[in-house]
Motif scaffolding. Structure first.
Motif, PDB file in Angstrom:
ATOM      1  N   ASN A   1     -39.158 -44.862  51.253  1.00  0.00           N
ATOM      2  CA  ASN A   1     -40.876 -44.979  51.394  1.00  0.00           C
ATOM      3  C   ASN A   1     -41.236 -46.540  51.322  1.00  0.00           C
ATOM      4  O   ASN A   1     -42.467 -46.840  50.989  1.00  0.00           O
ATOM      5  N   HIS A   2     -40.436 -47.440  51.539  1.00  0.00           N
ATOM      6  CA  HIS A   2     -40.777 -48.850  51.538  1.00  0.00           C
ATOM      7  C   HIS A   2     -41.003 -49.278  53.023  1.00  0.00           C
ATOM      8  O   HIS A   2     -40.078 -49.623  53.702  1.00  0.00           O
ATOM      9  N   ILE A   3     -42.352 -49.446  53.334  1.00  0.00           N
ATOM     10  CA  ILE A   3     -42.583 -50.041  54.755  1.00  0.00           C
ATOM     11  C   ILE A   3     -42.263 -51.344  54.895  1.00  0.00           C
ATOM     12  O   ILE A   3     -41.461 -51.563  55.947  1.00  0.00           O
ATOM     13  N   TRP A   4     -42.418 -52.122  53.848  1.00  0.00           N
ATOM     14  CA  TRP A   4     -41.997 -53.755  54.391  1.00  0.00           C
ATOM     15  C   TRP A   4     -40.438 -53.773  54.457  1.00  0.00           C
ATOM     16  O   TRP A   4     -40.093 -54.440  54.993  1.00  0.00           O
ATOM     17  N   LEU A   5     -39.752 -52.930  53.666  1.00  0.00           N
ATOM     18  CA  LEU A   5     -38.469 -53.199  53.841  1.00  0.00           C
ATOM     19  C   LEU A   5     -37.994 -52.653  55.250  1.00  0.00           C
ATOM     20  O   LEU A   5     -36.879 -53.040  55.725  1.00  0.00           O
ATOM     21  N   SER A   6     -38.414 -51.506  55.821  1.00  0.00           N
ATOM     22  CA  SER A   6     -38.166 -51.125  56.989  1.00  0.00           C
ATOM     23  C   SER A   6     -38.376 -52.053  57.997  1.00  0.00           C
ATOM     24  O   SER A   6     -37.867 -52.111  59.175  1.00  0.00           O
ATOM     25  N   SER A   7     -39.798 -52.687  57.819  1.00  0.00           N
ATOM     26  CA  SER A   7     -40.175 -53.659  58.906  1.00  0.00           C
ATOM     27  C   SER A   7     -39.227 -54.837  58.686  1.00  0.00           C
ATOM     28  O   SER A   7     -38.629 -55.377  59.816  1.00  0.00           O
ATOM     29  N   TRP A   8     -38.626 -55.548  57.629  1.00  0.00           N
ATOM     30  CA  TRP A   8     -37.853 -56.429  57.358  1.00  0.00           C
ATOM     31  C   TRP A   8     -36.377 -56.221  58.049  1.00  0.00           C
ATOM     32  O   TRP A   8     -35.978 -57.050  58.674  1.00  0.00           O
TER      33      TRP A   8
ATOM     34  N   CYS B   1     -42.022 -60.542  57.091  1.00  0.00           N
ATOM     35  CA  CYS B   1     -41.877 -59.450  56.374  1.00  0.00           C
ATOM     36  C   CYS B   1     -41.433 -59.772  55.013  1.00  0.00           C
ATOM     37  O   CYS B   1     -41.536 -58.969  54.054  1.00  0.00           O
ATOM     38  N   THR B   2     -40.663 -60.519  54.768  1.00  0.00           N
ATOM     39  CA  THR B   2     -40.033 -61.013  53.643  1.00  0.00           C
ATOM     40  C   THR B   2     -41.380 -61.144  52.642  1.00  0.00           C
ATOM     41  O   THR B   2     -41.252 -60.951  51.425  1.00  0.00           O
ATOM     42  N   ILE B   3     -42.232 -62.054  53.047  1.00  0.00           N
ATOM     43  CA  ILE B   3     -43.470 -62.228  52.315  1.00  0.00           C
ATOM     44  C   ILE B   3     -44.166 -61.103  51.836  1.00  0.00           C
ATOM     45  O   ILE B   3     -44.551 -60.529  50.603  1.00  0.00           O
ATOM     46  N   GLY B   4     -43.963 -60.209  52.886  1.00  0.00           N
ATOM     47  CA  GLY B   4     -44.842 -58.508  52.462  1.00  0.00           C
ATOM     48  C   GLY B   4     -43.991 -58.078  51.529  1.00  0.00           C
ATOM     49  O   GLY B   4     -44.464 -57.608  50.515  1.00  0.00           O
TER      50      GLY B   4
ATOM     51  N   PHE C   1     -38.147 -55.814  46.922  1.00  0.00           N
ATOM     52  CA  PHE C   1     -36.634 -56.170  46.692  1.00  0.00           C
ATOM     53  C   PHE C   1     -36.149 -55.514  45.481  1.00  0.00           C
ATOM     54  O   PHE C   1     -34.977 -54.988  45.130  1.00  0.00           O
ATOM     55  N   GLN C   2     -37.047 -55.498  44.476  1.00  0.00           N
ATOM     56  CA  GLN C   2     -36.696 -54.778  43.137  1.00  0.00           C
ATOM     57  C   GLN C   2     -36.539 -53.461  43.101  1.00  0.00           C
ATOM     58  O   GLN C   2     -36.026 -52.748  42.301  1.00  0.00           O
ATOM     59  N   ALA C   3     -37.036 -52.736  44.170  1.00  0.00           N
ATOM     60  CA  ALA C   3     -36.975 -51.229  44.106  1.00  0.00           C
ATOM     61  C   ALA C   3     -35.995 -50.642  44.893  1.00  0.00           C
ATOM     62  O   ALA C   3     -35.756 -49.572  44.719  1.00  0.00           O
ATOM     63  N   ILE C   4     -35.068 -51.639  45.616  1.00  0.00           N
ATOM     64  CA  ILE C   4     -34.079 -51.151  46.594  1.00  0.00           C
ATOM     65  C   ILE C   4     -32.969 -50.348  45.671  1.00  0.00           C
ATOM     66  O   ILE C   4     -32.725 -49.274  45.977  1.00  0.00           O
ATOM     67  N   SER C   5     -32.402 -51.010  44.722  1.00  0.00           N
ATOM     68  CA  SER C   5     -31.666 -50.130  43.435  1.00  0.00           C
ATOM     69  C   SER C   5     -31.997 -48.961  43.162  1.00  0.00           C
ATOM     70  O   SER C   5     -31.284 -48.028  43.184  1.00  0.00           O
TER      71      SER C   5
END
Length: 350
Positions: A45-52, A231-234, A241-245
């Motif tokens: 559910n992480h939109i910025w991750l998918s965009s990145w 997208c990294t800024i987002g 980044f912290q939520a990936i694991s």
């Protein structure tokens, strides 16, 4: 051998390159949306991750640039060859295109893949052809035939029909407001992408330096880098980044497959972008837009097969109009090509 832009814009080497670019575009365009949708369907559910992820795989371009550099260096007999050919003017233009691409990635991931079924979002994205055609006419003076105009009109009507009855495939637990927001923001993403393709072609024309395929790869790398930076800024602001694991441990398909999905997501989107810029280099931005739209029926069928998505009557009508438009466009291209070949004077051998 380096592929150079000649005065008439064509070389014999461009034909296999065009075929390769079409194959890459087909693979990325058909499979990229499916893998991204899989991420959201199985707990992501992480939109910025998918965009990145859509542009984060830009380093895969470096090996190709290295191979081309070694060929260029051998041809130059020594140290006169440069690894990067891009001049500051082209770098700035590519950076701006990168920011626009990053914004487009966010709109597509957030309002398209996260909120809409693949079959619906793909048909909406098909409207980018109309935007590409309009911007190509304004920016690069794209010449139109009755067949290409017919294709654009049919695709636009198909999207309009889809929009009238859009909420019929609204996912569960999603309000009409969220669904329609996703619909119109995906349409905005299509418009933005329709702008980017002709701007890339315009950049080629205004570059003030010889356009080679290695230079095209450099442009794509810079575009992808700045889109990834956007997208990294987002991601940093949203703490993605912290939520990936944590998200990996909760992923329905398992932690290992979570990372497999992310990796393939990045690879397939980069393949799509490389294919798109290759088609623009060898043909035109309108051709790239047409090919992206041509592949929609394949994506539609794959979404129905793998995700059991509903396929109502309005989707069938929109799909039929799309196929009709594709056939019209390519028939016109074949007819125009035959006409051009007939006009070329034949040289008889003594």
């Amino acid at each position: 051998m380096e592929i150079m832009e000649t005065p008439n814009g064509r070389t014999a080497a461009k034909k296999p390159l065009l075929l390769l670019s079409c194959a890459m575009l087909a693979l990325g365009n058909c499979c990229g949306p499916l893998v991204m949708r899989l991420y959201f369907l199985r707990g992501g559910n992480h939109i910025w991750l998918s965009s990145w992820l859509e542009t984060a795989d830009w380093p895969i371009i470096l090996p190709a640039l290295a191979v081309i550099f070694m060929q260029r260096r051998r041809a130059a007999d020594g140290s006169s060859a440069r690894f990067f050919l891009m001049k500051p003017r082209l770098f700035v233009a590519s950076a701006v295109l990168g920011v626009l691409t990053g914004l487009d990635d966010y709109l597509y991931a957030y309002y398209g893949m996260a909120r809409l079924p693949v079959s619906t979002s793909s048909l909406i994205i098909a409207t980018q052809l109309a935007f590409t055609a309009g911007f190509a006419f304004l920016l690069v003076r794209q010449r139109f035939t009755s067949y290409s105009i017919n294709a654009v009109v049919l695709l636009t009507i198909g999207a309009a029909i889809l929009g009238i009855h859009a909420s019929g495939d609204r996912p569960k637990n999603e309000s009409n407001k969220e669904y329609y927001l996703g619909f119109f923001m995906t349409l905005a993403a299509a418009a933005l992408n329709g702008l980017v393709l002709p701007v890339v072609e315009l950049t080629y024309k205004k570059a003030r330096q010889a356009i080679t395929y290695s230079l095209v790869l450099e442009m794509q790398m810079v575009i992808a880098f700045f889109a990834t930076l956007f997208c990294t800024i987002g991601m940093l602001v949203n703490h993605d980044f912290q939520a990936i694991s944590r998200e990996a441990k909760e992923f329905e398909l398992g932690e290992a497959r979570y990372y497999v999905v992310l990796v393939w997501n990045a690879i397939l989107w980069q393949v799509l972008f490389l294919g798109a810029i290759g088609v623009i280099f060898c043909a035109s931005s309108l051709s790239s837009g047409i090919l992206i739209s041509v592949l929609i029926p394949v994506t539609e069928l794959l979404a129905i097969i793998f995700y059991k998505e509903k396929f109502e009557a309005e989707k069938g009508i929109a799909l039929a109009l799309s196929i009709w438009g594709f056939i019209s466009y390519f028939y016109g291209e074949i007819k125009q090509s035959k006409k051009t070949n007939e006009q070329i004077p034949k040289i008889e051998m003594p």
